[in-house]
Design an enzyme around this catalytic site. Structure first.
Site: not given
Ligand SMILES: Cc1cc2nc3c(=O)[nH]c(=O)nc-3n(C[C@H](O)[C@H](O)[C@H](O)COP(=O)(O)O)c2cc1C
Length: 483
Positions: A147, A218-219, A221, A266
């Site tokens: 990742q 994602a998330h 970031y 992701r």
């Protein structure tokens, strides 16, 4: 304080099903765990590239905040990856977040891929494949990715206590929550340097022998923040085309630097408004009167304008998946929102993390939110291979639900995240028809998140003896107590 009945309270799948029905959850579960070869989770999956992934279990990326100062894997990293590789899942989606450059490290012990660290990563990957083959006879059907990420707003490259944010745009709630300002917004001129770092990292990952790289989007970031940059002027903000430009450029850089390497992503299917601890300790949506708040939160990518994401229609996320398909991306590991500002949604849990809040909803509602989302994405874009996430809170019923999801085609792979830290062998045990080891089932105590929030390495402190008996264990307990 709200108390929600956790899965062990329900003695049979039928009891648990009745609870889910009462909550209005959309998903169902099987009445028993099926062994291979009859389990839907035992079925191989053939990628368009011709590669076959041996089964439908997927280890979600799980970082440990435990690399060496230069970003090379440490002893705990090595142990974790070997456990990922020998648990029985045939897809390791990225293993863990690996920074593409120093300024994008989320912490001073985040994995980072450079000329200096690549040999150690290559050796670890080779050991993972060897260990998998020793246990399961072959590693030809094991797919392992790395990742790649830039931590953006959540970067702490030099000091775990000092945020050095690189944001995509000024978000009034997130700037307020994390102490950022317009000065932290990355300039258009700085972007090519970051994009080039994704390319360099991918070339090294290819040399190491990874089957694919995950360009993480994602998330909250950096790549993901661009998707919500509706107010950013210039070529990286405003329209969908502009907001996806950074991601497209990163994928292009990866393809140019590492020809032939598979690219995956992701992807948070939608974002949510940041939550905060209310006066009663329960999480509630943040608001700034007259500026942004529930009902008027335009920044959440893929949401419905409220930031609450009750059941968003996913118009832009599906357009993003279409873009992925057009970019030749087949594998997408779904997730939602961010652990930094909506942890109850991103990783549903019965216990709060130390910097979090008490769950504002039954964790099964959170599980359902992610399942509904992945099912909608899969239905809209059948040619994308979708991994589901957020299932650990199902505890003993995780395999029953995972089987059902895959059998009904709601997702192609069942991802397991926190559960892999406590019970890496769950796929292997369930596919062999061995009763689950109750003492290894993750109960979502949250220590794996609480520890790194206090600068301590992550791991399963309650259930994994290696962490339970480590010198860090009392420190983690103290952080929880203080919280
Ligand atoms: C300790 C910890 C580390 C994580 N590390 C990563 C990571 O490196 N990359 C990533 O995309 N997600 C990461 N996640 C999120 C998980 O991949 C997953 O989405 C989340 O835990 C929900 O799935 P689960 O219910 O199976 O745990 C992490 C989660 C935890 C708790």
């Amino acid at each position: 304080m709200p108390r929600y009945p956790a899965p062990p309270v329900f003695r049979t799948p039928a009891d648990f099903r009745a609870h889910l029905r009462g909550l209005g959850a959309s998903f169902d579960l099987d009445d028993s765990i099926l062994p291979a070869p009859s389990s839907p989770l035992a079925q191989p999956f053939k990628l368009r590239s011709g590669r076959t992934i041996g089964n439908r279990w997927c280890v979600l990326p799980m970082e440990g905040w435990d690399c060496l100062p230069n970003g090379a894997p440490g002893e705990n990293t090595r142990r974790r990856w070997l456990r990922f590789a020998t648990g029985g899942a045939k897809l390791l989606f990225g293993c863990e977040a690996c920074a593409v450059m120093e300024s994008g490290r989320s912490n001073t012990r985040q994995m980072t891929i450079t000329e200096e660290t690549a040999p150690a990563l290559a050796a670890l990957l080779a050991d993972c494949r060897r260990a998998h083959a020793e246990k399961f006879g072959t590693a030809d059907d094991l797919l392992v990715g790395l990742q790649l990420t830039h931590s953006g707003r959540y970067s702490h490259p030099h000091d775990d206590a000092k945020l050095e944010p690189v944001t995509a745009y000024s978000n009034p709630l997130l700037d307020n929550k994390f102490g950022c300002s317009a000065a932290n917004v990355v300039t258009d001129a700085e972007i090519p340097g970051i994009v080039a770092a994704f390319g360099r990292a991918a070339a090294l990952a290819q040399k190491c022998g990874f089957d694919f790289v995950d360009v993480k989007c994602a998330h909250g970031y950096l790549a993901y923040e661009f998707l919500g940059a509706i107010e950013r002027p210039g070529p990286y903000g405003g329209s969908f085309e502009n907001r996806t430009r950074f991601f497209r450029e990163c994928v292009a850089a990866v393809r140019a630097a590492a020809p032939g390497l598979e690219v995956a992503t992701r992807f948070s299917l939608f974002d949510m408004i940041p939550f905060e601890k209310g006066p009663d300790g329960i999480g509630r949506p943040m608001s700034i009167p007259g500026v942004a708040g529930p009902g008027a939160y335009p920044y959440a990518f893929g949401g419905d304008g409220t930031g609450l994401a009750a059941d968003p229609e996913l118009r832009e996320p599906i357009a993003f998946l279409r873009l992925c398909r057009d970019l030749g991306i087949e594998l997408v590991c779904t997730t939602i929102a961010s652990p930094y500002y909506a942890p109850h949604a991103q990783r549903p849990a019965y216990f709060p993390v130390s910097d979090g809040y008490l769950a504002p909803e039954d964790p099964m509602t959170g599980v359902d939110r992610q399942i509904r989302a992945v099912a909608k994405a899969k239905a809209a874009m059948p040619e994308i291979a979708c991994v589901s996430a957020g299932l650990t809170a199902l505890q003993e019923y995780l395999p029953h639900v995972a089987q059902r999801l895959v059998r009904e085609g709601l997702a192609d792979f069942a991802g397991y995240g926190r559960m892999v830290l406590s019970y890496p062998d769950l796929p292997s045990d369930s596919l062999r028809g061995i009763p689950l080891e109750k003492c290894k089932i993750c109960r979502t105590f949250g220590d794996c998140t609480t520890a790194p929030r206090h600068g301590i390495v992550s791991g399963c402190y309650p259930l994994d003896p290696a962490y339970r008996t480590s010198p860090a264990a009392p420190l983690v307990r103290a952080c929880k107590f203080k919280a």
